[in-house]
Design an enzyme around this catalytic site. Structure first.
Site, PDB file in Angstrom:
ATOM      1  N   SER A  74       0.795  -1.231   0.000  1.00 54.59           N
ATOM      2  CA  SER A  74       0.000   0.000   0.000  1.00 54.59           C
ATOM      3  C   SER A  74       0.826   1.280   0.000  1.00 54.59           C
ATOM      4  CB  SER A  74      -0.955   0.009   1.200  1.00 54.59           C
ATOM      5  OG  SER A  74      -2.021  -0.886   1.002  1.00 54.59           O
ATOM      6  N   LYS A 105       0.604   3.326  -3.075  1.00 52.57           N
ATOM      7  CA  LYS A 105      -0.552   4.203  -3.317  1.00 52.57           C
ATOM      8  C   LYS A 105      -0.166   5.675  -3.306  1.00 52.57           C
ATOM      9  CE  LYS A 105      -3.663   0.840  -1.110  1.00 52.57           C
ATOM     10  NZ  LYS A 105      -4.483   0.533   0.087  1.00 52.57           N
ATOM     11  N   TYR A 155      -2.297  -3.350 -10.909  1.00 54.38           N
ATOM     12  CA  TYR A 155      -2.303  -2.993  -9.486  1.00 54.38           C
ATOM     13  C   TYR A 155      -1.464  -3.964  -8.651  1.00 54.38           C
ATOM     14  CZ  TYR A 155      -4.146  -1.829  -4.860  1.00 54.38           C
ATOM     15  OH  TYR A 155      -4.271  -1.459  -3.543  1.00 54.38           O
ATOM     16  N   TYR A 190      -4.093   3.191   7.598  1.00 51.49           N
ATOM     17  CA  TYR A 190      -5.363   2.461   7.589  1.00 51.49           C
ATOM     18  C   TYR A 190      -6.313   3.058   8.630  1.00 51.49           C
ATOM     19  CZ  TYR A 190      -2.391  -0.843   5.042  1.00 51.49           C
ATOM     20  OH  TYR A 190      -1.522  -1.416   4.146  1.00 51.49           O
ATOM     21  N   VAL A 230       1.195  -3.860   3.996  1.00 51.36           N
ATOM     22  CA  VAL A 230       1.050  -5.112   4.734  1.00 51.36           C
ATOM     23  C   VAL A 230       2.276  -6.028   4.614  1.00 51.36           C
ATOM     24  CG1 VAL A 230      -1.468  -5.115   4.673  1.00 51.36           C
ATOM     25  CG2 VAL A 230      -0.178  -6.240   2.830  1.00 51.36           C
TER      26      VAL A 230
END
Length: 309
Positions: A65, A68, A193, A245, A263
């Site tokens: 993540s 992102k 992705y 998160y 993660v």
């Protein structure tokens, strides 16, 4: 004063490492479950080019993540703020990063922000290029530029593992496709992705990218701008409000710096106009954040007065 000693940083890592036994690795992604949950390493990269570190900072980790933030910056440069935020919102969420509930119960399938999985998929959808390969090359090329490391690539093993088990992300895509948030083939978007999430680097690379965001888009060592000030500012805003998160609020209160976790156990931090931070600690808490990394950042923030608040 900020830490300038490898030995001092190593002492903090030793303390934070005690927390790693309370977490577990991301075993729902088969290629990540082999990680040693006791690992914990950190690199701090200063604006003058000095780096201090503790642990095995050469160990490669996949961004997951953390990617992102990079794709958000690239999409903003590709499409502009108005276009990007016609597809994704600005608001934090208290739901898990992979939750589908807001897409199902909201007025539309527009994701709340770019840091949850649905929002990140919508952002990756906007990356310019005619093919998956062309778009991936642009993402990896931009990542290499930010890190100053031309050999960065993605892990084919991790990407395949994630693609083959991306059942929930497929559901998120189909919800968004129904409402016109995305309009490409779901399998192609997931191919891109999952490869984006599987981009791998070490903690030093991660800290160098964190410094570019900390310096509002400039690498002060190479004296080169990689993104406009406003793009870096927007990315850091989402790192503060959504980057950890559904623990982002507590992290803001306890640590108070722009940061993004993944993660795999990675955390990228940006201390404004001072330094970038790269952390790897694969033992995760129940919300998906590195449990040792969170403790380490909390101690660093308190000791070196890092909070922006």
């Amino acid at each position: 004063m900020p830490c300038r000693s490898n030995e001092e940083l190593a002492r903090l890592v030793t303390i934070a490492k005690e927390r790693t036994t309370h977490g577990k690795v991301a075993d729902y992604i088969p290629a990540l479950k082999r990680a040693n949950r006791e690992d914990l390493s950190v690199a701090i990269y200063y604006r003058d080019g000095q780096c201090i570190s503790a642990g095995d900072i050469e160990q490669k980790i996949t961004l997951q993540s953390i990617s992102k933030v990079i794709t958000l910056a690239l999409a903003l440069m590709d499409c502009g703020e108005e276009r990007v935020f016609s597809k994704v919102g600005y608001e934090p969420t208290g739901d898990p990063f992979n939750s589908i509930i807001k897409l199902e119960t909201g007025h539309s399938a527009k994701p709340l922000n770019p840091m949850i999985n649905a929002g990140a998929l919508a952002v990756t959808h906007l990356i310019k290029g005619e093919t998956v390969e062309e778009r991936l090359d642009r993402i990896i090329g931009f990542t290499r530029d930010l890190a100053g490391h031309d050999e960065i690539t993605f892990s084919k093993e991790v990407a395949k593992s994630e693609f083959n088990t991306a059942y929930l992300n497929r559901s998120l895509c189909y919800f968004m496709k129904q409402d016109g948030i995305i309009n490409e083939e779901v399998e192609e978007l997931l191919d891109l992705y999952t490869k984006q999430c599987a981009i791998e680097m070490n903690c030093l690379d991660l800290s160098r990218i964190g410094l570019v965001f900390a310096m509002d888009g400039i690498d002060p060592v190479r004296e080169k701008r990689f993104m406009p000030v406003e793009v870096a500012r927007l990315c850091k805003t989402f790192m503060v409000t959504c980057g950890m998160y559904n623990a982002s609020g507590e992290f803001a209160a306890r640590v108070g710096i722009p940061a993004k976790s993944g993660v795999s156990g990675g955390i990228m931090g940006s201390v404004s106009h001072r330094f970038g931070i790269g952390i790897f600690g694969p033992s995760l808490d129940e919300k998906g954040n590195s449990i040792g990394g969170m403790k380490l950042l909390e101690m660093m923030s308190e000791r070196y007065e890092l909070s922006i608040f």
